[in-house]
Design a protein around this motif. Structure first.
Motif, PDB file in Angstrom:
ATOM      1  N   ALA A 253       0.835  -1.198   0.000  1.00  0.00           N
ATOM      2  CA  ALA A 253       0.000   0.000   0.000  1.00  0.00           C
ATOM      3  C   ALA A 253       0.871   1.250   0.000  1.00  0.00           C
ATOM      4  O   ALA A 253       2.090   1.196   0.167  1.00  0.00           O
ATOM      5  CB  ALA A 253      -0.922  -0.008   1.219  1.00  0.00           C
ATOM      6  N   GLY A 254       0.209   2.391  -0.183  1.00  0.00           N
ATOM      7  CA  GLY A 254       0.924   3.657  -0.164  1.00  0.00           C
ATOM      8  C   GLY A 254      -0.038   4.799  -0.403  1.00  0.00           C
ATOM      9  O   GLY A 254      -1.251   4.638  -0.347  1.00  0.00           O
ATOM     10  N   GLY A 255       0.522   5.971  -0.698  1.00  0.00           N
ATOM     11  CA  GLY A 255      -0.328   7.106  -0.984  1.00  0.00           C
ATOM     12  C   GLY A 255       0.329   8.436  -0.707  1.00  0.00           C
ATOM     13  O   GLY A 255       1.456   8.509  -0.193  1.00  0.00           O
ATOM     14  N   VAL A 256      -0.393   9.492  -1.056  1.00  0.00           N
ATOM     15  CA  VAL A 256       0.063  10.852  -0.798  1.00  0.00           C
ATOM     16  C   VAL A 256       0.039  11.154   0.693  1.00  0.00           C
ATOM     17  O   VAL A 256       0.944  11.802   1.227  1.00  0.00           O
ATOM     18  CB  VAL A 256      -0.826  11.859  -1.565  1.00  0.00           C
ATOM     19  N   LEU A 257      -1.000  10.684   1.374  1.00  0.00           N
ATOM     20  CA  LEU A 257      -1.172  10.994   2.792  1.00  0.00           C
ATOM     21  C   LEU A 257      -0.327  10.085   3.675  1.00  0.00           C
ATOM     22  O   LEU A 257       0.112   9.010   3.258  1.00  0.00           O
ATOM     23  CB  LEU A 257      -2.648  10.855   3.177  1.00  0.00           C
ATOM     24  N   ASP A 258      -0.142  10.527   4.902  1.00  0.00           N
ATOM     25  CA  ASP A 258       0.602   9.729   5.873  1.00  0.00           C
ATOM     26  C   ASP A 258      -0.112   8.409   6.134  1.00  0.00           C
ATOM     27  O   ASP A 258      -1.337   8.291   5.962  1.00  0.00           O
ATOM     28  CB  ASP A 258       0.747  10.496   7.188  1.00  0.00           C
ATOM     29  N   ASP A 259       0.637   7.437   6.566  1.00  0.00           N
ATOM     30  CA  ASP A 259       0.108   6.119   6.896  1.00  0.00           C
ATOM     31  C   ASP A 259      -1.021   6.248   7.922  1.00  0.00           C
ATOM     32  O   ASP A 259      -0.821   6.778   9.016  1.00  0.00           O
ATOM     33  CB  ASP A 259       1.250   5.272   7.472  1.00  0.00           C
ATOM     34  N   PRO A 260      -2.238   5.768   7.596  1.00  0.00           N
ATOM     35  CA  PRO A 260      -3.363   5.886   8.529  1.00  0.00           C
ATOM     36  C   PRO A 260      -3.419   4.758   9.556  1.00  0.00           C
ATOM     37  O   PRO A 260      -4.395   4.640  10.296  1.00  0.00           O
ATOM     38  CB  PRO A 260      -4.572   5.812   7.594  1.00  0.00           C
ATOM     39  N   GLY A 261      -2.380   3.936   9.591  1.00  0.00           N
ATOM     40  CA  GLY A 261      -2.373   2.773  10.477  1.00  0.00           C
ATOM     41  C   GLY A 261      -2.469   1.483   9.698  1.00  0.00           C
ATOM     42  O   GLY A 261      -3.041   0.496  10.168  1.00  0.00           O
ATOM     43  N   SER A 262      -1.891   1.476   8.505  1.00  0.00           N
ATOM     44  CA  SER A 262      -1.966   0.315   7.627  1.00  0.00           C
ATOM     45  C   SER A 262      -1.234  -0.884   8.214  1.00  0.00           C
ATOM     46  O   SER A 262      -0.140  -0.757   8.770  1.00  0.00           O
ATOM     47  CB  SER A 262      -1.352   0.654   6.262  1.00  0.00           C
ATOM     48  N   ARG A 263      -1.838  -2.058   8.065  1.00  0.00           N
ATOM     49  CA  ARG A 263      -1.172  -3.297   8.450  1.00  0.00           C
ATOM     50  C   ARG A 263      -0.326  -3.828   7.297  1.00  0.00           C
ATOM     51  O   ARG A 263       0.580  -4.629   7.509  1.00  0.00           O
ATOM     52  CB  ARG A 263      -2.211  -4.328   8.895  1.00  0.00           C
TER      53      ARG A 263
ATOM     54  N   GLN B  93       4.634   6.163   1.743  1.00  0.00           N
ATOM     55  CA  GLN B  93       4.113   7.527   1.603  1.00  0.00           C
ATOM     56  C   GLN B  93       5.057   8.319   0.708  1.00  0.00           C
ATOM     57  O   GLN B  93       6.262   8.392   0.952  1.00  0.00           O
ATOM     58  CB  GLN B  93       3.984   8.185   2.978  1.00  0.00           C
ATOM     59  N   ASP B  94       4.505   8.902  -0.364  1.00  0.00           N
ATOM     60  CA  ASP B  94       5.342   9.612  -1.326  1.00  0.00           C
ATOM     61  C   ASP B  94       4.481  10.630  -2.063  1.00  0.00           C
ATOM     62  O   ASP B  94       3.570  10.258  -2.808  1.00  0.00           O
ATOM     63  CB  ASP B  94       5.962   8.616  -2.311  1.00  0.00           C
ATOM     64  N   TYR B  95       4.762  11.922  -1.858  1.00  0.00           N
ATOM     65  CA  TYR B  95       3.964  12.972  -2.490  1.00  0.00           C
ATOM     66  C   TYR B  95       4.108  12.962  -4.008  1.00  0.00           C
ATOM     67  O   TYR B  95       3.161  13.268  -4.734  1.00  0.00           O
ATOM     68  CB  TYR B  95       4.388  14.348  -1.972  1.00  0.00           C
ATOM     69  N   VAL B  96       5.297  12.618  -4.488  1.00  0.00           N
ATOM     70  CA  VAL B  96       5.572  12.692  -5.923  1.00  0.00           C
ATOM     71  C   VAL B  96       5.065  11.457  -6.655  1.00  0.00           C
ATOM     72  O   VAL B  96       4.377  11.552  -7.677  1.00  0.00           O
ATOM     73  CB  VAL B  96       7.083  12.881  -6.175  1.00  0.00           C
ATOM     74  N   ALA B  97       5.389  10.272  -6.135  1.00  0.00           N
ATOM     75  CA  ALA B  97       5.043   9.027  -6.830  1.00  0.00           C
ATOM     76  C   ALA B  97       3.541   8.849  -6.986  1.00  0.00           C
ATOM     77  O   ALA B  97       3.086   8.220  -7.951  1.00  0.00           O
ATOM     78  CB  ALA B  97       5.636   7.835  -6.084  1.00  0.00           C
ATOM     79  N   TYR B  98       2.759   9.398  -6.048  1.00  0.00           N
ATOM     80  CA  TYR B  98       1.307   9.218  -6.092  1.00  0.00           C
ATOM     81  C   TYR B  98       0.571  10.503  -6.460  1.00  0.00           C
ATOM     82  O   TYR B  98      -0.624  10.636  -6.194  1.00  0.00           O
ATOM     83  CB  TYR B  98       0.813   8.685  -4.746  1.00  0.00           C
ATOM     84  N   ALA B  99       1.269  11.427  -7.091  1.00  0.00           N
ATOM     85  CA  ALA B  99       0.610  12.652  -7.552  1.00  0.00           C
ATOM     86  C   ALA B  99      -0.433  12.293  -8.605  1.00  0.00           C
ATOM     87  O   ALA B  99      -0.221  11.389  -9.421  1.00  0.00           O
ATOM     88  CB  ALA B  99       1.643  13.606  -8.139  1.00  0.00           C
TER      89      ALA B  99
ATOM     90  N   VAL C 204       6.927  -1.500  -3.640  1.00  0.00           N
ATOM     91  CA  VAL C 204       6.014  -0.363  -3.536  1.00  0.00           C
ATOM     92  C   VAL C 204       5.016  -0.404  -4.695  1.00  0.00           C
ATOM     93  O   VAL C 204       5.326  -0.919  -5.782  1.00  0.00           O
ATOM     94  CB  VAL C 204       6.783   0.974  -3.544  1.00  0.00           C
ATOM     95  N   PRO C 205       3.796   0.109  -4.495  1.00  0.00           N
ATOM     96  CA  PRO C 205       2.780   0.038  -5.550  1.00  0.00           C
ATOM     97  C   PRO C 205       3.213   0.608  -6.892  1.00  0.00           C
ATOM     98  O   PRO C 205       2.764   0.131  -7.941  1.00  0.00           O
ATOM     99  CB  PRO C 205       1.609   0.832  -4.953  1.00  0.00           C
ATOM    100  N   HIS C 206       4.081   1.635  -6.882  1.00  0.00           N
ATOM    101  CA  HIS C 206       4.480   2.259  -8.144  1.00  0.00           C
ATOM    102  C   HIS C 206       5.718   1.611  -8.769  1.00  0.00           C
ATOM    103  O   HIS C 206       6.263   2.129  -9.750  1.00  0.00           O
ATOM    104  CB  HIS C 206       4.708   3.765  -7.952  1.00  0.00           C
ATOM    105  N   ASN C 207       6.160   0.481  -8.253  1.00  0.00           N
ATOM    106  CA  ASN C 207       7.276  -0.231  -8.876  1.00  0.00           C
ATOM    107  C   ASN C 207       6.917  -0.554 -10.330  1.00  0.00           C
ATOM    108  O   ASN C 207       5.853  -1.117 -10.601  1.00  0.00           O
ATOM    109  CB  ASN C 207       7.561  -1.518  -8.098  1.00  0.00           C
TER     110      ASN C 207
END
Length: 242
Positions: free
Chosen positions: A132-142, A147-153, A180-183
């Motif tokens: 998993a991943g995303g622009v936002l901080d980890d919400p408590g993912s198992r 977390q990457d602002y650029v990769a998930y723009a 990572v999801p964007h690999n």
């Protein structure tokens, strides 16, 4: 001991569902669920065998690993439809329990059993959910979270798409699980597409991903447990039942 642990985990999830719904439907079954749409066969027909996932045929049932304890099923409304319903199941002992349900979107042109880059259809099949991943901080993912602002723009310059990649979960189609999801690695080749994710909904069909409300994404990130070997079963009604 494993069955006891699974039952305890299932009970804990049910107990915490109501606390996840402030920003989208993420409560127990039918709470803020499918926004008036009913998945084909999901609620209209009773499950005849609780040890099987409802309305999924033998071909795909056999592809669900024996040690899987969590399954997200995306029931497409039709081969050429972008509309679908996602239902999350957890195993309690030998039986599958339906935990939550949400409206969803899939590829804008529907579904395909042989996905290619640019076809705007979502691939039919059974796929792991490992990263998993995303622009936002980890919400408590198992799941491991990147977390990457650029990769998930956002890749589309429109207001409706501004937050689609705030949270993403990679669907293990034509990718290397554990990355990572964007690999960009594509084991089946570039022409077979990739980058098929679960991400936030923007109100209509996707390029092949599956989109869900924000509350649903947060719930899944906090609930999908690598120890339960979660998978996703997805497709249109005809292919799911085949």
């Amino acid at each position: 001991m494993r069955l006891v642990a699974a039952a305890v985990t299932f009970g804990a999830v049910l107990a915490t569902l109501s606390g996840c719904g402030s920003d989208g439907p993420s409560g127990p079954v039918d709470a803020g669920g499918a926004q008036g749409r009913r998945a084909p066969g999901v609620t209209a027909l009773p499950a005849t065998d609780p040890t099987l996932i409802p309305d999924v045929g033998e071909r795909l049932q056999r592809r669900i690993p024996a040690d899987t304890g969590q399954v997200l099923v995306v029931y497409g409304e039709g081969e050429n439809s972008p509309d679908s319903t996602a239902v999350f199941y957890m195993k309690e002992g030998p039986e599958w329990q339906r935990v939550a349900r949400w409206a969803a979107h899939n590829g804008r042109k529907g579904w395909t059993v042989e996905h290619y880059s640019g076809d705007d259809r979502s691939p039919v099949g059974v796929f792991g959910l490992t990263d998993a991943g995303g622009v936002l901080d980890d919400p408590g993912s198992r799941l491991p979270y990147d977390q990457d602002y650029v990769a998930y723009a956002p890749t589309v310059n429109a207001v409706a798409y501004d937050h689609v990649f705030d949270y993403v979960i990679a669907i293990d189609y034509n990718r290397l699980p554990g990355t990572v999801p964007h690999n960009p690695t594509r084991p089946l080749g570039e022409d077979r597409g990739g980058g098929i994710w679960l991400h936030l909904d923007h109100g209509d069909g996707t390029s092949g991903c599956v989109s869900l409300p924000k509350g649903a994404m947060k719930f899944l990130l906090r609930t999908l447990d690598p120890a339960q070997h979660p998978v996703m079963v997805m497709g249109d009604e005809r292919e799911l039942r085949a």
